[in-house]
Motif scaffolding. Structure first.
Motif, short mmCIF file in Angstrom:
data_model
loop_
_atom_site.label_atom_id
_atom_site.label_comp_id
_atom_site.label_asym_id
_atom_site.label_seq_id
_atom_site.Cartn_x
_atom_site.Cartn_y
_atom_site.Cartn_z
N CYS A 2 -45.00 -2.01 12.88
CA CYS A 2 -44.42 -1.64 14.18
C CYS A 2 -44.70 -2.71 15.23
CB CYS A 2 -44.93 -0.27 14.64
SG CYS A 2 -44.16 1.08 13.74
N TYR A 3 -45.91 -3.33 15.16
CA TYR A 3 -46.22 -4.38 16.13
C TYR A 3 -45.32 -5.60 15.91
CZ TYR A 3 -48.55 -8.14 18.56
OH TYR A 3 -48.80 -9.21 19.38
N LEU A 15 -42.36 -5.72 14.70
CA LEU A 15 -41.00 -5.42 15.17
C LEU A 15 -40.90 -5.64 16.68
CD1 LEU A 15 -40.26 -2.23 13.05
CD2 LEU A 15 -38.90 -4.32 13.02
N LYS A 16 -41.93 -5.16 17.41
CA LYS A 16 -41.93 -5.33 18.87
C LYS A 16 -41.99 -6.81 19.24
CE LYS A 16 -44.61 -1.08 19.78
NZ LYS A 16 -45.98 -0.62 20.06
#
Lengths: 99, 222
Positions: A13-14, A16-17
């Motif tokens: 998720c990190y 992707l950000k």
């Protein structure tokens, strides 16, 4: 095993950000990118509002949230400030749920 | 919008959203995670829909890696948010690495809602980090207290977020193309809610609306 899942989720998720913020400058300054970038806010806000107000997981639900949005529309037409609109939407939904 | 109201507005959204950490903490521990795991998810994953999805998969007896895959699919919208934010935020090096953690629904919406780039940067940072601090605190509270604390929906906080997003969109609806794009985004997203995994309707609705917007502009030039 749960910790493995948590760590994989965290890293994924990190990244992707970070990836979105790391699109190179020469791509961002292209005319097409700028036209797309100008269209993204109304497009995403429209989609976010619809999902925020109508979705409950994968179900479409009409509930107090829609009344809250209606109150927000009325307050915006009356040119109320941002926080009054937000509070009005919350209050309307909360009162409806009390009934 | 002057800086002062940007501050108040961003913190308002931060508080309304951050309070939801209670629901997450409570749900995580009732789904079989311990308090540390609940807090690690809020601290490290920090994107609400993905966290709820991970816990949901675990609660349904799914494998943690299945939960991770679902969570990342939902988190992919943050990639698109980042692309929209990059030209406004103009972050480099370690600042970009740090601020990336708070690229979420609310910080993106608040930033993209500001016509002035300086206001947009302020709105992004204040909204992102106020949600971060409160979301993590409230996760801990929810994880410790379980379901003893009431549902934030009782206070209408779920409706507050929808109202905030509408208030951000409102000033942009002066021209016809923007209205069409917003309505298409909302309509496509709504139609996809029953058909796709949660989180995808936002990306797909937003993408469809951008494509329609590009086509409209081409027609205008004709």
């Amino acid at each position: 095993m749960i910790w493995t899942g948590i760590m994989v989720t965290a890293v994924g998720c990190y990244l992707l950000k970070l990836a979105g913020l790391s699109v190179p400058d020469h791509v961002l300054t292209r005319p097409l990118t700028q036209r797309v970038a100008a269209l993204i806010p109304p497009a995403l806000l429209g989609a976010l509002i619809a999902v925020q107000v109508l979705a409950d997981d994968q179900l479409l639900v009409v509930d107090a949230r829609l009344a809250g949005l209606g109150a927000a529309v009325v307050l915006l037409l009356l040119r109320a400030p941002f926080l009054v609109v937000v509070a009005g939407a919350a209050l309307t939904a909360a009162l409806l749920r009390l009934l | 919008m002057p800086g002062r109201s940007v501050r108040a507005d961003s913190l308002g959204v931060g508080v309304a959203t951050g309070a939801y950490g209670v629901s997450f903490g409570a749900l995580a521990t009732t789904s079989g995670l311990d308090v540390w795991q609940a807090c690690a998810l809020s601290l490290l994953v920090f994107t609400g829909a993905s966290q709820f999805a991970f816990v949901g998969v675990i609660a349904a007896g799914g494998a943690p890696l299945t939960g991770a895959a679902t969570a990342m699919l939902l988190g992919s919208r943050n990639l698109f948010y980042g692309i929209g934010l990059a030209p406004v935020l103009r972050l480099r090096g370690w600042r970009r690495a740090v601020q990336a953690q708070v690229v979420i629904d609310e910080s993106t919406a608040m930033a993209l809602g500001q016509p002035d780039p300086a206001d947009a940067r302020l709105a992004f940072r204040l909204t992102g980090w106020s949600v971060f601090v409160l979301w993590n605190l409230m996760t801990l509270v929810g994880a410790l207290a379980g379901t003893a604390i009431g549902d934030p929906r009782t206070f209408g906080l779920d409706a507050a977020v929808g109202g905030a997003f509408l208030a951000l969109l409102w000033p942009r609806l002066t021209a016809l193309p923007q209205r069409v794009v917003a309505v298409v985004g909302a309509a496509v997203a709504t139609g996809l809610v029953p058909l796709t995994a949660a989180g995808l309707p936002i990306i797909l609705g937003g993408t469809a609306a951008v494509l329609v917007g590009l086509f409209l502009r081409r027609e205008e030039r004709g």
